[in-house]
Design an enzyme around this catalytic site. Structure first.
Site, PDB file in Angstrom:
ATOM      1  N   ASP A   1       1.904 -11.134   7.044  1.00 53.30           N
ATOM      2  CA  ASP A   1       1.577  -9.933   6.297  1.00 53.30           C
ATOM      3  C   ASP A   1       1.400 -10.325   4.846  1.00 53.30           C
ATOM      4  O   ASP A   1       1.856 -11.373   4.399  1.00 53.30           O
ATOM      5  CB  ASP A   1       2.656  -8.867   6.437  1.00 53.30           C
ATOM      6  CG  ASP A   1       2.065  -7.467   6.416  1.00 53.30           C
ATOM      7  OD1 ASP A   1       0.941  -7.321   5.915  1.00 53.30           O
ATOM      8  OD2 ASP A   1       2.716  -6.547   6.897  1.00 53.30           O
ATOM      9  N   THR A   2       0.739  -9.469   4.121  1.00 51.79           N
ATOM     10  CA  THR A   2       0.396  -9.790   2.752  1.00 51.79           C
ATOM     11  C   THR A   2      -0.118  -8.531   2.086  1.00 51.79           C
ATOM     12  O   THR A   2      -0.120  -7.464   2.695  1.00 51.79           O
ATOM     13  CB  THR A   2      -0.689 -10.898   2.727  1.00 51.79           C
ATOM     14  OG1 THR A   2      -0.975 -11.253   1.399  1.00 51.79           O
ATOM     15  CG2 THR A   2      -1.963 -10.430   3.395  1.00 51.79           C
TER      16      THR A   2
END
Length: 540
Positions: free
Chosen positions: A361-362
């Site tokens: 995730d980012t």
């Protein structure tokens, strides 16, 4: 074929946002507002990008932060196209033999059979974010790092209400964090916050205040750097204070290709931008975008293009200072790969031994201003709350980007001292015409190049508006060989894909990333975000 499929399917009930002066699109409304405020106060797109990224460190802390890396693709008001990489490498003590032995000690396996852990201290690489923020502002912005950190510090110290999707992502902290210090900072009486509940992150706010006062050197040198290294080493990791002190960000040449008359820019290795370019080139050879939008042929040929690009990227992409990387983004190579695609699903693996973790995730944010600056900026700690290592008393969550290394001595992406791992992060930039530019991207590990491919095809092959291109249902090729899809595809399409040999599985929207886009053309900025995140596109 109808070149404009049913554009009324706006499942988010949103329309493209338009403004004259500037636009910020990202995954959390408070962060977007912070970026717009920077524009209103005289900053440009670069100032807004760093301000937004810093705010996201607080309001979406499981996805991004000063313990991770940062990258940018941009077009300046002067017409320059550039790429910026602020990505740390493996610690100097992280030899293949040492890491294998440490993993074996912790897991009880033979060192020869050891694989990189997905989290924990051995997955920590040198964080690049803080020096990246400072350098990008100094070279391209107008405002100080202190000013850019102001909204983040206020959110951390005064508190902010947690948004819905982020609240769901936050639940990982309940089981990931075992240290009392981390649990006290990121949980409320041992539980994650509910949507709308006010959270404060006082330790992180204090660290950001120190950086605002003393600059990036406060993070990479001196007492704070010592505390970061100590937190990793006392848990069995290898990061040293000297690894932090030696880090510097860099400018690199972007890689690009043409697709349907547009120029698409990506980051070069060690990032996976070549995966997106190869997939676009193979899809063009197959004329995947020439099929009807709701047809099985469209999904099949785009997915097969992407699968081959993944296979190649996961084998060859690594730090180019350690290994040569082939020209995977060339048109001639794409022609060779396209020749291997048939009308049934191929058996080409997109993973394999030594491939990086599939999911991550980012945060991605995109900004455009009325001067002509267009910025795609991406900032990440990789997995939810990264490595799970939080530096006591600082609120700094360190990334697990080292989990992308291989412990196979024959793999190009094997771990070596100072080496940067295969990096999933790829901001995107596209030139539609001479003065028509867009910054875009789609977050989420392996989903990133797949999202780039689908969003660009929506825009360039099917003429969708920005918001429709983001909203459209997505597919995703998984490491296990299955073809994951959202449940919003037309009735009858999924059985047709199955008859072509695809193992079709339905997954929730959270499996398909989260995209942002801002565009500048003819003096008007436009933007869109998507319903899979809490995001907003805000302009003025």
């Amino acid at each position: 074929m109808d070149p404009n499929p049913d554009l009324d399917r706006f499942d988010s009930r949103r329309s493209t946002a338009y403004a004259r002066n500037g636009m910020v699109a990202t995954s959390q409304p408070l962060a977007a507002q912070a970026g717009v405020a920077a524009l209103r106060e005289g900053g440009n797109a670069f100032d807004a990008a760093v301000t937004t990224a810093a705010a996201l460190n607080v309001v979406e802390p499981m996805s991004t932060g000063i313990g991770g890396d940062a990258f940018a693709l941009y077009r300046t008001a002067d017409g320059d196209v550039g790429a910026f990489r602020s990505c740390g490498g493996a610690p100097a003590d992280a030899t293949l033999g040492t890491v294998r032995e440490r993993v074996a000690e912790r897991s009880g396996v033979d060192p020869v059979e050891a694989t990189m852990p997905g989290a924990g201290p051995l997955a920590v690489t040198v964080p690049g974010t803080v020096r990246g923020w400072e350098r990008l502002l100094a070279d391209h912005g107008r405002r100080s790092l202190s000013a850019a950190l102001g909204p983040a510090i206020e959110y951390a110290t005064e508190g902010f209400p947690v948004s819905e999707v982020i609240a769901d992502m936050w639940t990982v902290a309940e089981t990931l964090f075992t240290d009392d210090d981390a649990r006290e900072e990121y949980l409320l009486d041992g539980r994650s916050p509910e949507p709308g509940e006010v959270m404060r992150l006082p330790d992180l706010g204090g660290t950001l205040s120190t950086i605002a006062t003393e600059g990036a050197d406060a993070f990479y040198e001196g007492p704070l750097a010592d505390r970061i290294a100590e937190a990793v080493r006392e848990r069995g990791g290898l990061l040293a204070a000297t690894d932090l002190a030696d880090f510097e960000p860099e400018y690199v040449d972007p890689v690009s290709t043409t697709y349907r008359g547009a120029e698409v820019y990506e980051l070069p290795p060690n990032n996976q931008g070549l995966v997106a370019l190869e997939a676009l080139n193979v899809a063009a050879e197959l004329d995947a975008g020439g099929y009807d939008y709701d047809s099985a042929e469209r999904v099949h040929y785009f997915a097969e293009s992407l699968k081959r690009a993944f296979h190649d990227g996961h084998h060859y992409i690594t730090d180019p200072e350690f290994e040569d990387v082939p020209a995977l983004g060339s048109k001639s190579y794409a022609a060779e790969r396209a020749a291997t695609v048939g009308d049934r699903a191929g058996s080409v693996s997109i993973g394999g031994p030594g491939a990086p973790p599939e999911d991550g995730d980012t945060v991605l944010l995109t900004v455009a201003d009325d001067e002509g600056n267009v910025v795609s900026f991406i900032n990440s700690i990789f997995g939810h709350f990264g490595s799970g290592v939080v530096v006591p008393g600082t609120g700094i969550t360190l990334q697990n980007r080292g989990s992308s290394f291989s412990l196979d001595p024959d793999h190009p992406n094997r771990i070596e001292p100072g080496k940067r791992p295969f990096h999933t992060l790829i901001p995107g930039l596209v030139q539609f015409d001479r003065d028509d530019w867009a910054a875009f991207g789609v977050m989420g590990g392996y989903m990133q190049p797949q999202g780039h491919l689908q969003v660009l095809a929506n825009l360039l092959d099917y003429g969708m508006p920005l918001q429709a291109a983001m909203d459209a249902p997505r597919w995703r090729y998984r490491e296990d060989g299955s073809l994951a899809v959202e449940d919003r595809f037309p009735e009858g399409l999924l059985p047709k894909l199955a008859r072509r040999g695809h193992e079709v599985v339905i997954q929730p929207p959270s499996a398909f990333g989260g995209g942002q886009i801002t565009r500048l053309t003819e003096g008007v900025v436009s933007g869109a975000t998507e319903p899979r995140k809490d995001g907003t596109a805000a302009g003025f």
